[in-house]
Design an enzyme around this catalytic site. Structure first.
Site: not given
Ligand code: CO8
Length: 260
Positions: A115, A67, A135, A112
């Site tokens: 999911e 998400a 998460e 997400g």
């Molecule tokens: N949300 C928003 N932006 C994201 C997300 C995300 N989940 N994942 C990546 N991005 C963005 C980064 O911020 C970045 O943007 P910018 O260039 O503007 O800084 C761009 O995508 C590229 O990402 P990275 O530079 O981080 O790329 P890397 O290759 O270095 O890393 C990863 C890749 C390992 C996938 C890393 O991006 C990461 O850890 N992402 C987050 C993963 C995460 O924690 N996901 C879970 C999110 S929480 C969730 O999903 C809850 C679901 C239930 C919701 C319920 C609602 C109430």
């Protein structure tokens, strides 16, 4: 509805949905969730004779990296609950969709994103895909059904470990755990997903619909799965598809089902 973050492409009787926010690794912001909700609630009706859906992510890096974390910061308790509840509603729609939905997982399937993949009926992943529920790294828990569907798919022992450690696993580990159905190379991923749908589309459509419904009944505390099967079996006997399937068997030919 015009979609901003989904690309919808009809291919024969199948629809390919590409989540198209590669700059954010296809993270599911509210707009994208609502577009998915719209497609699975009403938008699919624009595509006559739909026999299967594939969901994938744009680019080669991510299916869906979760998400959209940036939208969480302003949430209060009620906001968090209603965002989670709406996600449940949308993913339940996908799980209950009347034709097979295949996730073609082309990279990260995190939070997400995993999911969403688990709400699909079938999952094929590229050999580069990575899976996880990270998460707890953010002080959250999965909010789109992950705590429940991960247990359903891989059992409590491994599910609670992945949920607590936020570990990412490879496609090879995911197939071993029963989290995904198959692995393909990145280049062959969509072909493999279409081939799976092609195979299923040679079967009786109403029987496939009943399979989706009765399998879902197993996990639904409000339904008796065995009774659901009995009722569905009865309905199947009254379909033209059954008449055709049985006759084709007797005639030693391939059946041609019309979904009636
Ligand atoms: N949300 C928003 N932006 C994201 C997300 C995300 N989940 N994942 C990546 N991005 C963005 C980064 O911020 C970045 O943007 P910018 O260039 O503007 O800084 C761009 O995508 C590229 O990402 P990275 O530079 O981080 O790329 P890397 O290759 O270095 O890393 C990863 C890749 C390992 C996938 C890393 O991006 C990461 O850890 N992402 C987050 C993963 C995460 O924690 N996901 C879970 C999110 S929480 C969730 O999903 C809850 C679901 C239930 C919701 C319920 C609602 C109430």
């Amino acid at each position: 509805m015009t979609y901003e973050n989904l690309l919808i492409k009809k291919s024969g009787n199948f629809v390919l949905i590409t989540i198209n926010r590669p700059q954010a690794l296809n993270a599911l912001n509210t707009k994208t969730m609502e577009e998915l909700g719209h497609f699975f609630e009403t938008g699919f009706k624009h595509h006559a004779d739909i026999r299967g859906v594939i969901i994938t992510g744009a680019g080669e890096k991510a299916f869906v990296a979760g998400a959209d974390i940036k939208e969480f910061l302003a949430l209060d308790v009620d906001g968090g609950k209603s965002m989670s509840a709406r996600g449940h509603e949308i993913f339940n729609r996908i799980e209950q969709f009347h034709v097979p939905v295949v996730a073609a997982i082309n990279g990260f399937a995190l939070g997400g994103g995993l999911e969403l993949a688990m709400a699909c009926h079938l999952r094929i992943a590229s050999d580069t895909a990575r899976f996880g529920q990270p998460e707890v790294n953010l002080g959250l828990i999965p909010g789109y059904g992950g705590t429940q569907r991960l247990i359903q798919m891989i059992g409590k022992t491994k599910a609670i470990e992945l949920l607590m450690t936020a570990d990412m696993i490879s496609a090879a580990q995911a197939v071993q755990l029963g989290l995904i159905n198959a692995i393909a190379t990145q280049d062959d991923l969509l072909t493999a997903a279409f081939q799976l749908l092609e195979k299923i589309s040679t079967k009786a459509p109403l029987a496939i619909q009943e399979i989706i419904s009765t399998v879902n009944a197993y996990f639904d505390n409000t339904r008796d799965g065995f009774q659901a099967e009995i009722d569905a079996f009865g309905r199947c006997t009254q379909t033209e598809d059954f008449e055709e399937g049985a006759q084709a068997f007797i005639d030693k030919r391939k059946p041609v089902f019309n979904g009636k």
